[in-house]
Design a protein around this motif. Sequence first.
Motif, PDB file in Angstrom:
ATOM      1  N   GLU A 368       0.834  -1.206   0.000  1.00  0.00           N
ATOM      2  CA  GLU A 368       0.000   0.000   0.000  1.00  0.00           C
ATOM      3  C   GLU A 368       0.864   1.249   0.000  1.00  0.00           C
ATOM      4  OE1 GLU A 368      -2.633  -0.647   3.321  1.00  0.00           O
ATOM      5  OE2 GLU A 368      -4.054  -1.726   2.014  1.00  0.00           O
ATOM      6  N   GLU A 369       1.912   1.200   0.810  1.00  0.00           N
ATOM      7  CA  GLU A 369       2.827   2.345   0.826  1.00  0.00           C
ATOM      8  C   GLU A 369       4.123   1.975   1.524  1.00  0.00           C
ATOM      9  OE1 GLU A 369       1.722   5.681   3.268  1.00  0.00           O
ATOM     10  OE2 GLU A 369       0.653   4.411   4.680  1.00  0.00           O
ATOM     11  N   ARG A 376       4.291  -1.065   4.130  1.00  0.00           N
ATOM     12  CA  ARG A 376       2.975  -1.480   4.604  1.00  0.00           C
ATOM     13  C   ARG A 376       2.216  -2.160   3.456  1.00  0.00           C
ATOM     14  NH1 ARG A 376       0.620   1.554   8.551  1.00  0.00           N
ATOM     15  NH2 ARG A 376       0.867   3.484   7.376  1.00  0.00           N
ATOM     16  N   THR A 377       1.806  -3.385   3.698  1.00  0.00           N
ATOM     17  CA  THR A 377       0.973  -4.085   2.722  1.00  0.00           C
ATOM     18  C   THR A 377      -0.436  -4.150   3.301  1.00  0.00           C
ATOM     19  OG1 THR A 377       1.136  -6.326   3.615  1.00  0.00           O
ATOM     20  CG2 THR A 377       2.962  -5.570   2.219  1.00  0.00           C
ATOM     21  N   ALA A 378      -1.349  -4.717   2.514  1.00  0.00           N
ATOM     22  CA  ALA A 378      -2.735  -4.850   2.982  1.00  0.00           C
ATOM     23  C   ALA A 378      -2.802  -5.704   4.253  1.00  0.00           C
ATOM     24  CB  ALA A 378      -3.579  -5.466   1.880  1.00  0.00           C
TER      25      ALA A 378
END
Length: 548
Positions: A368-369, A376-378
């Motif tokens: 995600e970012e 940071r992933t889902a």
Amino acid sequence: MTTMQKDAQTGEARRKTDFDAVVVGAGFAGLYALKTLRDDLGMDVRVIESGSDLGGAWYWNKYPGVRTDSESQYYCYSFDKDLYDAWHWQERYPSGEEVCGYLGHVAERFDLRQYIDFDRYVTSAVWSESDGRWTITTDTGDTYRAPYFISAMGVLSAPYRPDIKGLDDFAGQLLMTALWPQEGVDLAGKRVGIIGTGSTGIQLVPEAAEVVSHLHVFQRTANYVVEGQNRPLTDQDRQWIKDHYAETWEKVHGHPFAMAFDSPNRLAVDASAEERKKVFDEGWEKGGFRFLFETFDDLMIDEAANETAAEYIRHKIRSIVKDPEVAETLIPRDYPLGGKRLPSGHGYFEAFNRDNVTLVDVKRAPIEEVTETGVRTADGEYELDVLVLATGFDAFSGALSRIDVRGADGIDIKRKWANGPRTMFGLTVNGFPNMFAVGGPQTPFANNPPGSEKQVEWIAAVIQYMRDNGFARVEPAAEAEDDWVRHTNEVAEMTLASRGGHVGSWISGANIPGKEQVIQVYFGGANNFNAKLAESLSANLASFKFTS
Ligand code: NA7
């Protein structure tokens, strides 16, 4: 030689700017272009190189584990048997450092260094019709002028940095494998993340795993990986290499991928399951590309045959990786073996058996970012000290289209190639007179050094032909270019290697967002390509327009 010369009027020393040819890039292609044009044609050649030393891709890609996937005995020049005998390879697949050492030896041996201007990045190359010259400008503000502009910038030299939200906010160390610092990187004891599991990430993972405190491998597309079976070479091996010079190069020049392989002369679809297993076992032990090219002849052209080899590798992954869930995530499914360029591994799958290595499936839970402290992933955040982008290159056309190249009438190469590359032989472009691109888009997908040699020799022959006939300007005829584009697309249809577009293969430009998805390479075989170059010379370069 020096780049300084005396001004005729004032007598002051000033920088020499005019040459017979300017070559960009000091890797395999650039060094050989310099040597050939200087020694065979007596040209005044200048090479411009962005790195501080020789090597091209090998100079920039200094990440741990970097090595060739081609064997040393044919990942080198063939033009001089004495040179071949004088260099003693250390490993079956030489490390990047060894390749740079080899190129340094070549430069020394043929006195090439003094003709190279290092630490200059070419920003533009502009053709002037009125004086029949290219003006090449660098980021240092230097200009060079010459009738011939030869791009030897490499096939995978424009690094791709993905546009991931927050990447610039990362407070740890952000590294790119393709622009690895020349010194001063220490991964020991660090929490490291690697984004990308192409050939590069696959080489880096096992090396990094040995020293880091923890490694997170962010994988979007699982890859087929064949164990390379690297090993140090013995004195006996080196003697064998030297004794088999002629045989090796005969094989290389007869092979579609320019490798010294024997054709297996058998088809996977004709073999029984037991025979196939035996042949694949032997292929796995031979290692690397031999698995693909010395087992069966139909792996890259027949989907059923390809699937038998793909399934063999899936079994291998399951047998090597102890955690079944990790193994399933590492298994490639939605595309054929070779649909993405086949990487060689050196303990890649084994690395995932270590306690300090975690595979993160970013296809299932996308990134995600990048935050200040990690990725940071889902699924949550992974804290990191170092984040490595092993995210590949804007391949083939990227080398030229990232700089401002303008041909006749100011036409921009980016505009010319907006719908995909258009070239004749990959080496010349209509509207771009006297420009040659060694390893340009639509040149063969094959082992590079021998291809560079053949392409440079063809360029030298074209220039010699022009001299012999009093011509000053050459470009391919528009119709010849159309034919080459058509032919390139037709032969690509015949191989499963062009079927990786939907999984982001650079072969079709699909790894770069916004890049037109058009095949970037010539799949008709390096051997056939070289025959076509030779035929074009025999036919007096009939596909080209010459003017005095
Ligand atoms: P590759 O083979 O193009 O691999 C790049 C890798 O980076 C690949 O696994 C990509 O995943 C991954 N990638 C790229 N962008 C992202 C983002 N945004 N998020 C997650 N993962 C990403 O480059 P290499 O440098 O490994 O190899 C290039 C050639 O160099 C190689 O073929 C040899 O000829 C030498 P994807 O597969 O697109 O899902």
